[in-house]
Design a protein around this motif. Sequence first.
Motif, PDB file in Angstrom:
ATOM      1  N   HIS A 276       0.890  -1.089   0.009  1.00 21.53           N
ATOM      2  CA  HIS A 276      -0.018  -0.001   0.200  1.00 21.53           C
ATOM      3  C   HIS A 276       0.864   1.258   0.192  1.00 21.53           C
ATOM      4  O   HIS A 276       1.938   1.183   0.145  1.00 21.53           O
ATOM      5  CB  HIS A 276      -0.820   0.006   1.252  1.00 21.53           C
ATOM      6  CG  HIS A 276      -0.203   0.070   2.620  1.00 21.53           C
ATOM      7  ND1 HIS A 276       0.539  -0.943   3.004  1.00 21.53           N
ATOM      8  CD2 HIS A 276      -0.012   1.199   3.240  1.00 21.53           C
ATOM      9  CE1 HIS A 276       1.170  -0.502   4.139  1.00 21.53           C
ATOM     10  NE2 HIS A 276       0.803   0.837   4.555  1.00 21.53           N
TER      11      HIS A 276
ATOM     12  N   ASP B 126       0.667   5.171   1.829  1.00 20.66           N
ATOM     13  CA  ASP B 126      -0.272   5.840   3.162  1.00 20.66           C
ATOM     14  C   ASP B 126      -0.950   6.938   2.504  1.00 20.66           C
ATOM     15  O   ASP B 126      -0.523   7.619   1.622  1.00 20.66           O
ATOM     16  CB  ASP B 126       0.641   6.168   4.028  1.00 20.66           C
ATOM     17  CG  ASP B 126       1.282   4.954   5.088  1.00 20.66           C
ATOM     18  OD1 ASP B 126       0.901   3.889   4.806  1.00 20.66           O
ATOM     19  OD2 ASP B 126       2.327   5.289   5.788  1.00 20.66           O
TER      20      ASP B 126
ATOM     21  N   HIS C 189       4.707   0.335   0.128  1.00 22.91           N
ATOM     22  CA  HIS C 189       5.473  -0.902   1.171  1.00 22.91           C
ATOM     23  C   HIS C 189       4.503  -1.686   1.725  1.00 22.91           C
ATOM     24  O   HIS C 189       3.266  -1.809   1.564  1.00 22.91           O
ATOM     25  CB  HIS C 189       5.901   0.296   2.415  1.00 22.91           C
ATOM     26  CG  HIS C 189       4.833   1.311   3.070  1.00 22.91           C
ATOM     27  ND1 HIS C 189       4.396   2.084   2.313  1.00 22.91           N
ATOM     28  CD2 HIS C 189       4.272   0.835   4.309  1.00 22.91           C
ATOM     29  CE1 HIS C 189       3.427   2.732   3.186  1.00 22.91           C
ATOM     30  NE2 HIS C 189       3.521   2.027   4.118  1.00 22.91           N
TER      31      HIS C 189
HETATM   32 FE   LIG Z   1       2.118   2.255   5.679  1.00 21.62          FE
END
Ligand SMILES: [Fe+2]
Length: 906
Positions: A187, A189, A262
């Motif tokens: 994903h 952030d 990540h």
């Molecule tokens: Fe994250």
Amino acid sequence: MASGSQPKLPVINMDDLKPGSESWMLTCDEVTRAIEEYGCFMAIYERVSKELSKEVLDSLKTLFELPTETKIKNTSDTPFYGYLGPNHTRPLFESMGIENATSLDHVQHFANLMWPSGNHHFSENIHSYASLVSDLETTVKQMVFYSYGVEKYIESYGKSSTTYLFRVNKYKPAKTGESNVATTAIHTDKSFFTILSQNHVNGLQIQTKDDEWITVEFLPSSFVVMASDVFMGEFLYTSKKGLGIPFSFHAWSNGRLRSTRHRVIMNGQEDRYSIALFTFKKGITEVPEELVDEEHPLRFKPFNHLKFIDHHSKSPIYVDERAMKSFCGYINAPKQAHSTHRKLKDSLIFFFFAYGFPATIFKQVPSGSITTAAAVVPWEQTMSRDLLSMGSKSKPPVLQIAEYPQWRFLNNIDKTLMVSIQEGPIRPYVDVPGTPETATTPAIEPRRVFKLFRHFNEVEKIRAELDEKALTLLTMAIPNDLFNRVDSRNTAKELWDELEKQFQGTERSIQAKLNQAIGAYEGFKALEGETLADSYSRFNIILNDLRRNGMQKSTSEINFKFLKNLNPEWDHYSVNLQMNKNLAEEDLPDLYSILSQHEVKVKYIVTKQKSISDSLALLTEKSKSVLSSSSKKKNHSKALVTELSDSDTETVEDASSESDVDLKRVADKLALLSSSIHKRYGKKKFYSKPKFENYKRDKYKPKEYEKRPERKTYEKGITDEKGNVCFNRGKPGHFVKDCRAPKVRDFDYYSKKAQLAKRKSEGKVLMAEEECWYDDTSDDEDSAHFTQVHYNLMASVEETINLYKETEETNEVSQTPSDSDLSDNDECSLEEQFLILKTEFDDLKEKIKFERARVIEFSNECELYKCLADDRELEKAEIRKEKAKLESQISEMKSALVNLESEKAE
Ligand SMILES: [Fe+2]
Ligand SMILES: O=C(O)CCC(=O)C(=O)O
């Protein structure tokens, strides 16, 4: 440590940086480059002391050991900001969130929920920790703003305009037999920035631009600083190409900075604790106008990050592209280079490509002769009007696939741009020495910091502008359909190299092409009936091919090759040039122009030779048919004639009738012609050899054609002032019987002998000396044989001509030539006959050579196709890989969806 060639995250020391100092400016570039390249970096940041770090991480253990009914008190108005417990999709993961953690009150409020009488120590530590980490985030933001020259906006992105979510995570290791479900999905952030730290258990992985995974190994006092795009990343899966939500630093930078993809993978046997400080911009986020240019057209309308989160986090939780678009005008822009391509196509003025050649003409330009733009001009003058309209100073020739070789050459005209294209864009940098380990800080390896444009010096700026220009021009010159094949290339060099690869092929196919070019060169030979101009043009194309494939031949070799392989009618001139010119110094075009002056003469000779050769062939045919019809009629004469390739051992039976005698005589003559040439020049016979009592098989050694006497020596015997004639050496002075010189049996000798024999056979009286010379030489077997040969040869040619005339008139075979047709006038017939035969023989030899070259060429072509097929296989494998990857991403998405739904249900 990550081993060997594996990529590593850049490590940047963020302590003791005084804004405006040199090291601060250098770090600005370092930070920005790292985020552009990886979306993140590892900051060494000692302001968070080791003790504080340890206390905070230790307190997490206590926190997560609290009973679930306590932990679930951690709630928020914003979904997923509060406690997230283990569930069936993630049984080994837990997480809690403290909103506005840089405010002590907010942390204490959280502590009071967790512990009945609060936890002052915990609250103090978390507050300090969050405040210090938020300072780091502020510094990083300042640095990036400074690097992009937009520091004037930094105020509105400062602490007062930012909210902080302090999230703590616990990952339990998988027990034996359990699947490792603690792993988070891949994903990005959804915050502005995320700053991560952890206990000693590694698990965080970062994906690079090349889809490689870096396992992050945290150094002491280190934090991973990530540029992000939307909050609560691990629960909102975003695919790499479509669903990225643009509320982010990525959005603010108008796509210049990468957000970090990540995930967390748990491998060890210990619990992992991590801390993430997510930051969010309050109020409006707007792309600074300074970050909008041709390469980065505006992609986002001003938007309110928190409002969007508030609006879209209630329902539905998944924010799709339509929602983004309606909210902030997200433009799913086409690839940068491609859009640049489109835009520039209408606006740029080109000075780069001045001239153009269609392939047909270009291929004939001796490639070695064009090295400067000036050298192009004379060729341009010979071009058609159409051609001139192809390229001008304001319009570059668009690359046509078939014309890549010359298009590539034309780019060479502007040397300054070629530096950019061939060497790649300039990337000015500073090498920063490493820092050794101290009692409190880890060692930092020496590293290279790439400067940002605003820190380039004047020379670097000029060069960088040329780099841009080169990319623009190349991009512009590539037609749309071709552009799709190379648009993933971001620099002029990459684009250039990719074109080269696509057109020239891989190493193996380059080799195959070179072999092909060599084969064509080796096998070069003027084609039958080809004009000198055509041979020259073809030879130049071959030479160009050779040069293009990196093979250079010396001037003398090229000249020699060309002269030696012209059609035989050029032999005389070719040998002449070889003997009289220094081939190492002459240019091929000069030699060609000398030869071409003789073209008319050579054409005349060829026509003449052809008519003789046709007559001879006709004679052969007619003789065959006469012999066969006679044989049928009389039924006692065997076939006399065989094809050229037949052996010379066949014999003809004696004929009895008158006509048979005639036939036999013709056959004999032809056989003798063939035999004489065979004996003299090693050529196959035209005819089978009839029995001929007057001579035996000769042992005469053939003379080399090249060594034959000049025609002027074919003189009759010369009489001196006293009337003495010597027929031996053609010199006056004495009778032949007195001549001591060895007998010279040359053309003249046999010619004379044949004439005397003919005169004798006609009953004419010879002069005493002639009689004497004739008798003196008649005991010589070879001599007798060749006299006969010559005698018959003269007759044969005469017959040929008669027969030819006859055919013209009657178009049918009705008679054979008689003795009266024989003539002794044509003394040079043998030479001409010889020339024809020699030409045929040489032709045959060359044809074999040429066929061999074609076989080589063909096998090279096969090799080439094999290479192309291999390339296709590789491409297919790539596509399969990509498909598999996409499928696994889909399944991850599905599991995230299930997970969310179950949480929603909870
Ligand atoms: Fe994250
Ligand atoms: O635990 C970590 O290291 C990463 C956590 C993370 O990616 C997140 O909370 O978004």
